[in-house]
Design an enzyme around this catalytic site. Structure first.
Site, PDB file in Angstrom:
ATOM      1  CE  LYS A  11      -2.130  -0.634   3.877  1.00  0.00           C
ATOM      2  NZ  LYS A  11      -1.616  -1.919   4.353  1.00  0.00           N
ATOM      3  NE  ARG A  86      -5.105  -0.585   8.912  1.00  0.00           N
ATOM      4  CZ  ARG A  86      -4.007  -0.068   8.325  1.00  0.00           C
ATOM      5  NH1 ARG A  86      -4.008   1.134   7.823  1.00  0.00           N
ATOM      6  NH2 ARG A  86      -2.909  -0.772   8.246  1.00  0.00           N
ATOM      7  NE  ARG A 125       7.506  -2.353   7.129  1.00  0.00           N
ATOM      8  CZ  ARG A 125       6.238  -2.018   6.936  1.00  0.00           C
ATOM      9  NH1 ARG A 125       5.911  -1.212   5.945  1.00  0.00           N
ATOM     10  NH2 ARG A 125       5.294  -2.471   7.726  1.00  0.00           N
ATOM     11  NE  ARG A 131       5.888  -0.168  10.437  1.00  0.00           N
ATOM     12  CZ  ARG A 131       4.926  -0.031   9.546  1.00  0.00           C
ATOM     13  NH1 ARG A 131       5.137   0.671   8.446  1.00  0.00           N
ATOM     14  NH2 ARG A 131       3.759  -0.592   9.746  1.00  0.00           N
ATOM     15  NE  ARG A 142       1.014  -4.500  11.230  1.00  0.00           N
ATOM     16  CZ  ARG A 142       2.206  -4.440  10.627  1.00  0.00           C
ATOM     17  NH1 ARG A 142       3.246  -5.046  11.176  1.00  0.00           N
ATOM     18  NH2 ARG A 142       2.354  -3.789   9.510  1.00  0.00           N
TER      19      ARG A 142
END
Ligand code: B4P
Length: 186
Positions: A11, A86, A125, A131, A142
């Protein structure tokens, strides 16, 4: 327009490219929250409690933030929302904001990818950026939340006939081309 998809589907990656191509502003709720967390603002302190566990920031907080952002002048030429709505409550809020502005969504792009690819990308990532919500347990939570709360959002836009489903697997440039084609054909 909107870009919707599970975490890791591309996204944020694609929102930047598509908004640059179309000359419209990209608004990522995740980026706004992360900037606030970094700046230790009251919004950031509140959001961090949820983000670190992979939970959604409460609708009341997120909706107010998006309403304020969409009141700014730079959205007049159009905008791309990345990561919002969402939940169905967020769909209702966006309908209300757009209705009051006499505006409507042209297209909702849904990016798809299988869970194992998504987990692999996000763990990659995590190695690069560290993160805090990119650990395997939090990533899987998630993904569950996406299935439980966001797939119904996708269905709502499908019912309205404005959903364009795009395969998010493969080279990033190829995915960009697929999205631009889907927009042109919508
Ligand atoms: P987001 O910032 O939206 O995080 P995300 O779902 O992981 O997507 P992101 O855009 O970062 O990743 P992308 O798929 O582009 O949200 C973070 C948190 O903020 C949420 O968990 C929640 O707590 C909160 N939040 C945000 N919006 C909210 C809302 N509306 N309501 C409530 N809470 C909200 O990319 C992932 C990785 O894949 C990257 O490393 C990228 O390089 C890689 N990648 C992308 N495309 C690829 C490809 N084609 N091939 C290989 N790798 C690829």
């Amino acid at each position: 327009m909107l870009i919707i998809g599970p975490p890791g589907s591309g996204k944020g990656t694609q929102a930047e490219r598509i908004s640059a191509k179309l000359g419209i502003v990209a608004i990522s709720t995740g980026d706004i929250f992360r900037a606030n967390v970094k700046g230790e603002t009251p919004l950031g302190v509140e959001a961090k409690k949820f983000m670190d566990n992979g939970d959604f920031v409460p609708d009341s907080v997120t909706n107010r933030m998006v309403r304020d952002r969409l009141a700014q002048d730079d959205v007049a030429a159009g905008f791309l929302l990345d990561g919002y709505p969402r939940t169905t409550a967020q769909v209702d809020e966006l309908d209300d904001i757009l209705g009051a502005a006499n505006a409507k969504l042209d297209v909702v792009v849904q990016l798809t990818a299988d869970d194992e690819e998504l987990v692999t990308r996000l763990l990659g990532r995590a190695r690069e950026t560290g993160r805090s919500d990119d650990t395997e347990t939090v990533i899987r939570h998630r993904l569950d939340l996406y299935r439980e709360q966001t797939e119904v959002v996708v269905s709502r836009y499908a019912e309205r006939g404005i959903l364009a489903k795009v395969d998010g697997l493969g080279d990033m440039d190829e995915v960009t081309v697929r999205i631009l084609d889907a927009i042109n054909n919508s």
